[in-house]
Design an enzyme around this catalytic site. Sequence first.
Site, PDB file in Angstrom:
ATOM      1  N   GLU A   1       1.248  -0.343  -5.067  1.00  0.00           N
ATOM      2  CA  GLU A   1       0.068   0.494  -5.299  1.00  0.00           C
ATOM      3  C   GLU A   1       0.514   1.951  -5.436  1.00  0.00           C
ATOM      4  OE1 GLU A   1      -3.425   2.993  -3.763  1.00  0.00           O
ATOM      5  OE2 GLU A   1      -1.740   2.435  -2.510  1.00  0.00           O
TER       6      GLU A   1
ATOM      7  N   ASP B   1       0.832  -1.198   0.000  1.00  0.00           N
ATOM      8  CA  ASP B   1       0.000   0.000   0.000  1.00  0.00           C
ATOM      9  C   ASP B   1       0.870   1.252   0.000  1.00  0.00           C
ATOM     10  OD1 ASP B   1      -2.714   1.161   0.371  1.00  0.00           O
ATOM     11  OD2 ASP B   1      -1.814   1.925   2.214  1.00  0.00           O
TER      12      ASP B   1
END
Length: 651
Positions: free
Chosen positions: A325, A283
């Site tokens: 990401e 993330d």
Amino acid sequence: MYQKNLHNKIVELLQQQSLDISKKDSAFFARFIANATAIESLYLQLYAQHPQCDIIWQQLMQLIITTYQQRPQPFLERDTKKLQQEHWFLSNQLAGMSLYVDRFCGNLQNLQNKLDYFTELGVNVLHLMPLFESPLHESDGGYAVSNFRKVDERFGTLKDLQQLQQKMQKQEMYVMLDIVLNHTSHKHEWAEKAKQGDEKYQHFYYMFNDRHIPDQYDASMPEIFPESAPGNFTYVPECNKWVMTVFHQYQWDLNYRNPEVFMVMLDNIFFYANLGVDILRIDAPAFIWKEIGTTCQNLPQAHALLQLIKCCVEVATPGMALLGEAIVAPKKIMQYFGTGLFIAHECDFAYNATQMALQWDALATQDVRVMLAAQEDLVKKPFGTSWITYTRCHDDIGLGYEDNSIRKAGFNPYEHRRYLKNYYSGNIEGSPARGALFSVNPKTQDARISGSLASLCGLEAAQANQNAAAIEESIAKILMMQAQTFFLGGLPMLFYGDEVGYTNDYSYLHDPGKSYDNRWMHRPLIDWDKNKKRNTTGTIENSIFTQTQQLLQLRKQLPILSDYSNIIWLTPHNIHVAGFMRAYGNQRVYALFNYSNKASYLTWYTFKEHGHIPKQLFNHLNQQVYTVGADYEYLILPPYGMFLLEPYEEK
Ligand code: GLC
């Protein structure tokens, strides 16, 4: 570069721990030697100046060995199988879905009983949105983790997760989980200790006594959530200090300048690997290194950290692919696949966020020129890496592609983006889209877009108006948007609910833990009675589900749709039609998508520009054969229609 000292050191360490480097553990040994120089040099690049550099280096070497030793047998076998397949994740046999376990079916145990649903649809990779402990009302959908190793009670237990993984593995399915690398919840044990004045843990974060340094950082850092969490620092009354909080105030940024932070987080990464994770979604990797005077995004040290993680994973748990990401400008996204010596040795996957946003751009403008102008960068993706292709996910749609692509298409970037924002937030008369602006920055007027696939494609408005033709049109748009991501190259990742046309859910407005964040409008609570309608002919659910299913089946039948980095975009002879060719060996297919609400005419010359000229084309989507005509004749694409054409005479 080969280093004898390092080699000897590794041999010594492995022998001390009774590893069998000539037989059973020889592949691990070979991977270790092959990656050792890179691991050492990346580590030193980041931490050579740190007083704890040497101690942590020893720990790092040991961690790699222990992780391998503790890797359960089924995962070792799966590693070997994946390595034999070579780039297992490029395959056209994979298709994924991203979902919130609680909103989808309550908890992890229930999910075990839903696996048939995915198989029915044609999905075999599940991205389970963050499952680890996170404070209920300060959770950011699970992206504010207070314990990286404890599954949140809302979802069940670690054991439930392991059982699910085992069941999935038996059914040849794959698991994708997140590691929230950039920050922890302010309720994480480390943050709690920092609040209590523990200096060791204060060094885990970017903590300062006053605003002097924070102000310097803030001067060049953009704001991520300007409406709900302005600024990048938060005052912590318990210890009278300021802590960096790039996202929400309850998400404290970890300080990777401290090698100990790197070590504990790598340990968490390995913990997930040894739970059987097949794809690890890292993330917000763009943010993991901060430097005063910069935007604190995409810095070289962030890439070095990712490369270091990748090399360690390649040695200890090679079957786990990494997805970065990074939702940043296209040129920047490309760097997450690695550069220089590390090409294809950083992130195995990145989100094709540019393509996703550009499909929304084309849908609003009925013009594909911006999409085409941006491809120059995207086609440079190195072989052996892949995209996550998608139309919607749990996040907003950002319009961060290059101004230059907009200009090349003949538009003014500011006006163009203004149009898109108005179109999707329902501020243009006649726009069928029902979405909302997310994170409007009052200073720059920048904004992103929230809304579900169906609502943004017009289904919500069409249903409200009971307009059958508009409903049909919105379904055609939904399928065309999805199909483009299925055929483009990469691992298609559906977002749960989209397969049966969920429109926006406005109930989040009544939940204080969510009402400040309109991304919740497109994170539906699944109503299984609605999903059951997929079996009833004549329903919207049935129409979307079965056609999505057919598209996924088709993808699986055509190996050429694997991601061999084999895409060539076709000249846009008609500005409404986006088309690309996928070629491999002698084989080729042409995919065409009409972004117009009217029929579009495409000269047959389109098929004559790339080598071999086909005489006839077979459309996999309607089983018809078309004879390639003269250049002044046309292939006619119906409104929001699509074609997947393969040269016929060679069959
Ligand atoms: C990622 C997640 C997003 C979250 C943010 C902060 O971008 O996708 O949902 O808000 O990271 O963790």
